[in-house]
Design a protein around this motif. Structure first.
Motif, PDB file in Angstrom:
ATOM      1  N   PHE A 150      -7.493  -4.596  -6.878  1.00 38.97           N
ATOM      2  CA  PHE A 150      -6.864  -3.504  -6.134  1.00 38.97           C
ATOM      3  C   PHE A 150      -6.971  -3.781  -4.642  1.00 38.97           C
ATOM      4  O   PHE A 150      -7.947  -4.356  -4.174  1.00 38.97           O
ATOM      5  CB  PHE A 150      -7.568  -2.170  -6.416  1.00 38.97           C
ATOM      6  CG  PHE A 150      -7.233  -1.550  -7.739  1.00 38.97           C
ATOM      7  CD1 PHE A 150      -6.824  -2.330  -8.818  1.00 38.97           C
ATOM      8  CD2 PHE A 150      -7.338  -0.180  -7.931  1.00 38.97           C
ATOM      9  CE1 PHE A 150      -6.543  -1.755 -10.046  1.00 38.97           C
ATOM     10  CE2 PHE A 150      -7.053   0.406  -9.161  1.00 38.97           C
ATOM     11  CZ  PHE A 150      -6.658  -0.378 -10.221  1.00 38.97           C
ATOM     12  N   CYS A 151      -5.982  -3.336  -3.904  1.00 38.21           N
ATOM     13  CA  CYS A 151      -6.036  -3.501  -2.456  1.00 38.21           C
ATOM     14  C   CYS A 151      -5.953  -2.118  -1.823  1.00 38.21           C
ATOM     15  O   CYS A 151      -4.893  -1.496  -1.792  1.00 38.21           O
ATOM     16  CB  CYS A 151      -4.895  -4.403  -1.997  1.00 38.21           C
ATOM     17  SG  CYS A 151      -4.958  -4.713  -0.254  1.00 38.21           S
ATOM     18  N   LEU A 152      -7.104  -1.628  -1.383  1.00 39.39           N
ATOM     19  CA  LEU A 152      -7.170  -0.267  -0.848  1.00 39.39           C
ATOM     20  C   LEU A 152      -6.760  -0.258   0.615  1.00 39.39           C
ATOM     21  O   LEU A 152      -7.217  -1.074   1.403  1.00 39.39           O
ATOM     22  CB  LEU A 152      -8.595   0.271  -1.002  1.00 39.39           C
ATOM     23  CG  LEU A 152      -8.868   1.680  -0.471  1.00 39.39           C
ATOM     24  CD1 LEU A 152      -8.167   2.729  -1.308  1.00 39.39           C
ATOM     25  CD2 LEU A 152     -10.359   1.960  -0.444  1.00 39.39           C
ATOM     26  N   ASP A 153      -5.916   0.670   0.934  1.00 40.44           N
ATOM     27  CA  ASP A 153      -5.547   0.894   2.326  1.00 40.44           C
ATOM     28  C   ASP A 153      -6.822   1.307   3.072  1.00 40.44           C
ATOM     29  O   ASP A 153      -7.446   2.296   2.723  1.00 40.44           O
ATOM     30  CB  ASP A 153      -4.506   2.037   2.344  1.00 40.44           C
ATOM     31  CG  ASP A 153      -3.774   2.079   3.665  1.00 40.44           C
ATOM     32  OD1 ASP A 153      -4.309   1.550   4.643  1.00 40.44           O
ATOM     33  OD2 ASP A 153      -2.673   2.639   3.685  1.00 40.44           O
ATOM     34  N   LEU A 159      -7.627   4.784   3.947  1.00 42.49           N
ATOM     35  CA  LEU A 159      -7.880   5.755   2.884  1.00 42.49           C
ATOM     36  C   LEU A 159      -9.286   5.627   2.297  1.00 42.49           C
ATOM     37  O   LEU A 159      -9.686   6.429   1.478  1.00 42.49           O
ATOM     38  CB  LEU A 159      -6.846   5.585   1.763  1.00 42.49           C
ATOM     39  CG  LEU A 159      -5.408   5.989   2.121  1.00 42.49           C
ATOM     40  CD1 LEU A 159      -4.467   5.619   0.994  1.00 42.49           C
ATOM     41  CD2 LEU A 159      -5.320   7.472   2.407  1.00 42.49           C
TER      42      LEU A 159
END
Lengths: 465, 114
Positions: free
Chosen positions: A50-53, A56
């Motif tokens: 997953f690539c979290l902003d 956020l």
């Protein structure tokens, strides 16, 4: 069997911090954790794919990132996806890896940082799909970005409910209500002590403001007394509770909801410490069994330390400092840090001292009260795994059971897959209420987590050939 | 005063980029998921809340603690029983069997023997 200078069980805030302290001193450090990623529960990271902003990410995720970076920069060995299922002779660890191989380690010094699990209070219907722990839902939301239901009712007590409510609202979930069993009557007298930690207090007020802004009903002295539904949660019933948390009849409210999040604070995971032979004591302010320890995080067994929620639930910040203290003391014991002007963990000792006032307030504000056990009916399951009802437990008590171990043998409560983690405190309370005996604990035996027997047998075959 | 619009989102929420889309099987049916998701998350995102039936009373159970402690979410994965859905990442081509399938199988067997 491999010998290691410092073995740490648990890669959460306490375990990582302990590893950093010991590795900084130059000790050989091995950290073992069941998860594929570092961070434990509260400092858990989103999956690698997953690539979290970054904008956020929660403040916790930022704090976690700092700790993880530090840990990775040092010579620390990590053994992940590995369960420590037994401790023998004080500091000999038996492990099971994901590929199902058994490992054995001897720890010159052992630091246990296994964390805690959520306290559950049984109520009619609590096994229905749709009832989950607040922590479980928070992980689903924070790490997997999945909202499992259409509407949410948050019940229980403690700060996690407020955090979760705020996070749910922020993510667009329909939170229909929050029922907190504790009362805030006379809580004004705690304000001076709360002001000792303005940052934490401000964070708490922000959560309350989020709830207020979203117009979510926030009921104090109010608890869940049952859920209903055919195959899954369709509705819930709550009621007011008195000072001792006895439900008050005639004050019931009915909610149409599909997800109920329960959490009555945390119970320390003390089973590994018990296996190591550490003295386990009942801590009334936390309503939990904890490994007895001193200010240096030493247990009653030499060279065995505890830290973090596993040593008494106190949250991530406390865990980080306890871990550091445990790590430094283990290193000192091993002969590192021979000469120092100021103690290497001096700032952690100071910080814990400051935090203790705030911690005491939190423990008092959200102290668990056993009056809530009134909601347990004869056909309510006490042990979810072995499907033992309160009626079965009462029958065993009528037949003469005076100890939780006898109840376990007579009813099978606590013998299931969770190994008593979710029924132990409840059974102990119910036995105490029925017979007047003091609170007791199941005897802990290895394996503390279920392990496939074929792998243990296979291991023995290899050895005998 | 601006009134806050309550959305009733369910399932996957947009927060960032998930891993590549993958395909796996639940009770013989094709489901989609993303690399990095746990089996529990993938099932819940598709609205599947019942993971199994309790062994004695055959009552439905689903995700409870979500952190590998309670063993409520156990399913059969690639033929291996009692695997925790909350601790297992989904993989391409994985075969997941929930307890619901076990029941229909069991009932089928019962019908045959009757």
């Amino acid at each position: 069997m491999r010998h290691v200078e410092v073995i740490i069980v648990g890669a959460g805030p306490a375990g990582l911090s302990a590893a950093i302290a010991a590795a900084e001193a130059g000790a050989e450090v091995l950290v073992i954790d069941e998860y594929p990623q570092l961070g434990g529960q509260i400092y858990a990271q989103t999956p690698e794919a997953f690539c979290l902003d970054a904008a956020l990410a929660t403040s916790e995720q930022h704090q976690a990132e700092k700790l993880l970076k530090k840990a990775r920069s040092l010579a620390i060995e990590f053994l992940l996806e590995t369960i420590v299922w037994g401790i023998f002779d004080g500091r000999q660890l038996s492990t099971l890896t994901k590929s199902k191989t058994i490992g054995e380690f001897w720890a010159k010094t052992l630091i246990l940082a296994p964390g805690a699990y959520e306290r559950s209070v049984p109520f009619p219907g609590w096994t229905l799909p749709g009832v989950m722990t607040a922590g479980g839902l928070q992980k689903m939301l924070k790490l997997q970005w999945v909202l499992p239901g259409k509407s949410y009712l948050l019940v229980g007590t403690g700060p996690l409910q407020l955090v979760l409510a705020s996070q749910l609202i922020e993510n667009g979930a329909n939170v229909i209500g929050i029922a907190d069993a504790s009362s805030w009557r006379n809580s004004w007298k705690y304000i001076p002590r709360m002001l000792t930690e303005p940052k934490i207090l401000f964070q708490g007020l922000k959560y309350l403001f989020d709830i207020y802004k979203a117009r979510v009903p926030f009921l104090k002295s109010h608890a869940i007394i049952g859920v209903e539904g055919d195959g899954r949660v369709e509705g819930a019933i709550t009621s007011d509770v008195d000072e001792k948390w006895h439900p008050i009849s005639g004050t019931e409210r009915i909610w149409k909801v599909d997800t109920v999040c329960v959490g009555y604070g945390f119970v320390s995971s003390a089973e590994l410490a018990a296996l190591a032979g550490c003295r386990i004591i009942y801590e009334p302010t936390l309503n939990s069994w904890i490994p007895d320890h001193d200010g240096n995080m030493r247990t009653s067994v030499s060279s065995v330390y505890v830290a973090g929620d596993g040593a008494g639930s106190g949250g991530a910040v406390v865990a980080v400092h306890e871990g550091y203290i445990a790590g430094v003391n283990a290193a000192v014991e091993l002969g590192y840090y021979k000469e120092y002007k100021t103690h290497p963990a001096a700032s952690s000792y100071r910080r814990l001292q400051c935090l203790s006032k705030f911690r005491e307030v939190m423990d008092r504000l959200w102290a668990f009260k056993p009056g809530l056990y009134d909601i347990v009916k004869d056909d309510t399951l006490i042990c979810r795994c072995e499907e033992v009802t309160y009626g079965d437990v009462k029958e065993a008590i009528a037949d003469g059971a005076e100890h939780v171990n006898q109840l376990k043998a007579m009813t099978r409560a606590g013998m299931g897959l969770c190994q008593g983690r979710f029924c132990e405190v409840n059974i102990a309370y119910l036995l105490q209420a029925a017979t007047g005996v003091e609170l007791q604990k199941y005897t802990v035996r290895p394996p503390v987590k279920p392990l496939p027997i074929e792998h243990v047998i296979a291991e023995f075959e290899i050895k005998s050939s | 005063m601006k009134t806050r619009k309550i959305r009733t989102l369910q399932g996957r929420i947009p927060k960032g980029e998930r891993g590549p889309k993958i395909q796996f099987e639940v009770d013989g049916k094709i489901h989609f998921s993303y690399r990095g998701e746990t089996v529990a998350a993938a099932l819940l995102a598709d609205g599947k809340q019942i993971f199994r039936l309790s062994p004695k009373k055959q009552e439905p159970r689903g995700l409870y603690c979500g952190m590998g402690s309670c063993f409520e979410c156990i399913v059969t994965i690639n033929g291996v029983p009692n695997v925790r859905a909350c601790m297992t990442p989904v993989e391409e081509g994985m075969r997941v069997e929930t307890g619901m399938k076990a029941r229909s199988k069991l009932q089928g067997k019962n019908d045959e023997t009757c």
